[in-house]
Design a protein around this motif. Structure first.
Motif, PDB file in Angstrom:
ATOM      1  N   SER A 188       5.225  30.933 -19.989  1.00 23.45           N
ATOM      2  CA  SER A 188       3.965  31.183 -19.280  1.00 23.45           C
ATOM      3  C   SER A 188       2.814  30.311 -19.793  1.00 23.45           C
ATOM      4  O   SER A 188       1.668  30.481 -19.365  1.00 23.45           O
ATOM      5  N   ALA A 189       3.118  29.371 -20.673  1.00 22.85           N
ATOM      6  CA  ALA A 189       2.063  28.482 -21.191  1.00 22.85           C
ATOM      7  C   ALA A 189       1.664  27.452 -20.133  1.00 22.85           C
ATOM      8  O   ALA A 189       2.515  26.996 -19.354  1.00 22.85           O
ATOM      9  N   PRO A 190       0.362  27.080 -20.106  1.00 22.11           N
ATOM     10  CA  PRO A 190      -0.027  25.973 -19.221  1.00 22.11           C
ATOM     11  C   PRO A 190       0.694  24.708 -19.681  1.00 22.11           C
ATOM     12  O   PRO A 190       0.790  24.459 -20.888  1.00 22.11           O
ATOM     13  N   SER A 191       1.197  23.907 -18.740  1.00 23.35           N
ATOM     14  CA  SER A 191       1.964  22.730 -19.176  1.00 23.35           C
ATOM     15  C   SER A 191       1.083  21.746 -19.942  1.00 23.35           C
ATOM     16  O   SER A 191       1.570  21.005 -20.791  1.00 23.35           O
TER      17      SER A 191
ATOM     18  N   SER B 235      -0.872  22.440 -22.256  1.00 23.44           N
ATOM     19  CA  SER B 235      -1.047  22.846 -23.659  1.00 23.44           C
ATOM     20  C   SER B 235       0.085  22.338 -24.552  1.00 23.44           C
ATOM     21  O   SER B 235       0.038  22.501 -25.763  1.00 23.44           O
TER      22      SER B 235
ATOM     23  N   ASN C 275       2.059  26.343 -14.772  1.00 22.77           N
ATOM     24  CA  ASN C 275       2.592  26.657 -16.096  1.00 22.77           C
ATOM     25  C   ASN C 275       4.044  26.164 -16.193  1.00 22.77           C
ATOM     26  O   ASN C 275       4.606  25.621 -15.226  1.00 22.77           O
TER      27      ASN C 275
END
Ligand code: ADP
Ligand code: MG
Length: 252
Positions: free
Chosen positions: A143-146, A148, A105
């Motif tokens: 905390s977002a997946p990279s 996304s 993330n």
């Protein structure tokens, strides 16, 4: 614009002298000389294939020069006793293609190198990462997946990630060339803020407005040589070299 170039007595952060680099029989860098002073923003412009990326790669030791010198804070990078990894940690690099770790993330992209290379504690690394994510406007995405993120967001994370190593110098190799035109500005704005805060930067770019308005010095490379370098006002309004004039005319 910073006023670092007025600081005549300071030691350069980067001093390149007589740098040569060939791939096979193709001499890609032919006797390059230039200096970057603390706080200075230097842009490198020039046609594709003129040697811009190879020069950046020699500065952060991704390539070994054939001859000549690169001094970083007065230390010769070619000297035998030099701790290459320790020096490289002080030089941040941002690539055209972002190069985020897709399996991590956003926050973990930023803390990985400080924790593994600098042995920073997790809490300290996360606090530093959050500071830098906030500076590039992406704290909400920690905390977002990279995977996304949009291209512009990925590049801003790449910049925040580089800053987490607390570099003395940031190198940018065409950081906006892979981006859709409408999102180029969000990355350039982050770079402009960084320059305004006094970060020393070397930026390879085709964004002539950035070169004109943000840099202290512009270097024009042509076929492996620095054909001309100087202040943006000089280089853009009265270039001396015919090749500089020809190159700039493509951007009018
Ligand atoms: P620029 O970034 O200005 O487009 P580069 O530094 O990438 O230019 O490349 C300069 C020249 O060196 C080009 O002709 C390129 O093909 C060649 N070159 C760059 N890297 C390599 C390599 N690893 N092996 C062989 N040739 C290379
Ligand atoms: Mg290149």
């Amino acid at each position: 614009m910073t006023n670092a170039s007025n600081n005549g007595s300071a030691e350069p952060i980067i001093h390149v002298e007589g740098l040569r680099k060939s791939f096979g029989s193709h001499e890609v860098l032919k006797n390059i000389d230039f200096k970057v002073m603390p706080g200075e923003v230097v842009t490198i412009i020039g046609a594709s294939g003129s040697g811009k990326s190879t020069l950046l790669r020699c500065i952060n030791l991704l390539e070994t020069p054939d001859s000549g010198h690169v001094w970083f804070h007065g230390q010769d990078l070619a000297a035998e006793h030099v701790d290459v990894n320790a020096l490289r940690e002080k030089i941040g690099m941002v690539f055209q293609s972002f190069n985020l770790f897709n399996n991590l993330n956003v926050l973990d992209n930023c803390t990985l190198a400080p924790i593994t290379l600098k042995k920073m504690g997790k809490a300290e690394a996360e606090a530093e990462a959050k500071r830098n994510l906030e500076a590039v406007g992406l704290l909400d995405f920690a905390s977002a997946p990279s995977t996304s993120l949009s291209g512009g967001q990925k590049q801003r994370v790449a910049i925040a990630r580089a800053l987490c190593m607390k570099p003395d110098l940031m190198l940018f190799d065409e950081p906006t060339s892979a981006l859709d035109p409408e999102i180029v500005g969000e990355v350039l704005n982050v770079m402009r803020d960084l320059a305004a805060q006094g970060m020393t930067m070397v930026v390879v770019t085709h964004e002539m407005d950035f070169a004109k308005n943000v840099s202290d010095k512009v270097v024009f490379m042509d076929q492996g040589v620095i054909a001309e370098q100087g202040s943006p006002s000089k280089l853009f309004t009265s270039p001396e070299h015919p090749r500089t004039r020809e190159f700039l005319s493509r951007y009018l």
